[in-house]
Design a protein around this motif. Structure first.
Motif, PDB file in Angstrom:
ATOM      1  N   ASP A 126       1.096   3.613   1.285  1.00 57.14           N
ATOM      2  CA  ASP A 126       1.305   4.432   3.184  1.00 57.14           C
ATOM      3  C   ASP A 126       1.569   3.202   3.843  1.00 57.14           C
ATOM      4  O   ASP A 126       2.434   4.019   5.057  1.00 57.14           O
ATOM      5  N   ARG A 130       3.718  11.124  -6.155  1.00 60.49           N
ATOM      6  CA  ARG A 130       3.150  11.112  -4.921  1.00 60.49           C
ATOM      7  C   ARG A 130       2.782  12.758  -4.958  1.00 60.49           C
ATOM      8  O   ARG A 130       3.319  14.033  -5.379  1.00 60.49           O
ATOM      9  N   ARG A 187       0.891  -1.510   0.468  1.00 60.11           N
ATOM     10  CA  ARG A 187      -0.245  -0.387   0.080  1.00 60.11           C
ATOM     11  C   ARG A 187       1.043   1.113  -0.023  1.00 60.11           C
ATOM     12  O   ARG A 187       1.523   1.153   0.691  1.00 60.11           O
ATOM     13  N   LYS A 195      -5.175  12.106  -5.630  1.00 52.85           N
ATOM     14  CA  LYS A 195      -4.564  13.306  -4.586  1.00 52.85           C
ATOM     15  C   LYS A 195      -4.217  14.563  -5.170  1.00 52.85           C
ATOM     16  O   LYS A 195      -3.813  15.130  -5.436  1.00 52.85           O
ATOM     17  N   GLU A 238      -6.395   6.176  -5.026  1.00 53.41           N
ATOM     18  CA  GLU A 238      -5.705   6.968  -3.750  1.00 53.41           C
ATOM     19  C   GLU A 238      -5.857   8.023  -4.952  1.00 53.41           C
ATOM     20  O   GLU A 238      -5.299   8.680  -6.399  1.00 53.41           O
TER      21      GLU A 238
END
Length: 247
Positions: free
Chosen positions: A21, A50, A19, A113, A111
């Motif tokens: 994180d 990211r 993952r 962002k 995810e």
């Protein structure tokens, strides 16, 4: 010769985790990056998919120059430009749709962002992974060319069409302290190939981390080798990217 160093994060500085994180920053990495930045006269930047805020969270308390979201946002000398979610209403609608359509798929992660979105299926079974990939391809197709789909290692990410790591690196190289230096870029994924090609075209050195076909001229086997190289350069060993193993 003076160099400017550009580093991807996941799969380059840190090992890929199940993952996003869950990545682990190895002891000493932050200190070595700070020492190397000082040695390079400040010409060190992180170039990642990211958000910059996430990178900062992993590398706290350090704050490096960075391009986040594949160049959608960029920070130099502490000032961040770009990356506001509210500037991407069409994308925001597709993010909501991806959340809804992927809800029945076990171990598929959306995810969000803000100015881009990534769909991860690393932990999913084969059927759900196939469905997740189809969903992100469909969402990208509905965005009428304003965004593009980048497929990586068990992930598909939708980003603004004009944002690439290649553009981000070239923009850094127009400004002090990067201007006039020879670029070195280390990355590990398909999403880094455009930047490998542009850095090479501009006379720099592209380094692929891991296996796979690549436009890079040099290769390191894994993030551990990258960390060892950074530690050596930070400690004062000669910075000679042309001496790295060929790709």
């Amino acid at each position: 010769m003076d160099f400017a160093l550009f580093l991807d994060f996941d799969g380059t500085l840190v090992d890929i985790a199940p993952r996003p994180d869950a990545v682990v920053v190895e002891p000493g990495l932050i200190q070595n990056l700070e020492a190397l930045r000082q040695r390079l006269g400040g010409a060190l930047a992180l170039v990642s998919g990211r958000p910059i805020a996430q990178i900062d969270g992993f590398l706290t308390p350090a704050r490096f120059d960075a391009a986040g979201l594949h160049g959608v946002e960029r920070r130099r000398e502490g000032e961040i430009v770009g990356g506001r979610p509210e500037d991407h209403p069409d994308l925001r609608r597709q993010v909501e749709r991806l959340h809804a359509d992927s809800a029945p798929l076990a171990n598929v992660l959306i995810e969000d962002k803000g100015a881009s979105v990534a769909v991860h299926w690393r932990l999913a079974n084969a059927e759900d992974a196939q469905r997740a990939e189809a969903l992100v391809k469909e969402a990208a197709g509905l965005l009428s060319g304003a965004y593009r789909l980048q497929l990586g290692k068990a992930v598909g990410e939708i980003v603004p069409a004009t944002a690439t790591k290649a553009v981000a690196i070239r923009t850094f190289l127009e400004e002090a302290p990067y201007a006039g230096r020879r670029a070195i870029f280390l990355g590990d994924d398909k999403t880094d190939e455009i930047a490998f090609a542009s850095v090479t075209e501009d006379g720099g050195v592209a380094v692929r981390v891991g296996d796979g076909e690549t436009a890079a001229a040099r290769r390191l086997p894994d993030p551990a080798a990258v960390r060892a190289l950074i530690a050596a350069w930070a400690a004062g060993e000669p910075i000679d990217p042309d001496a790295l193993p060929p790709a």
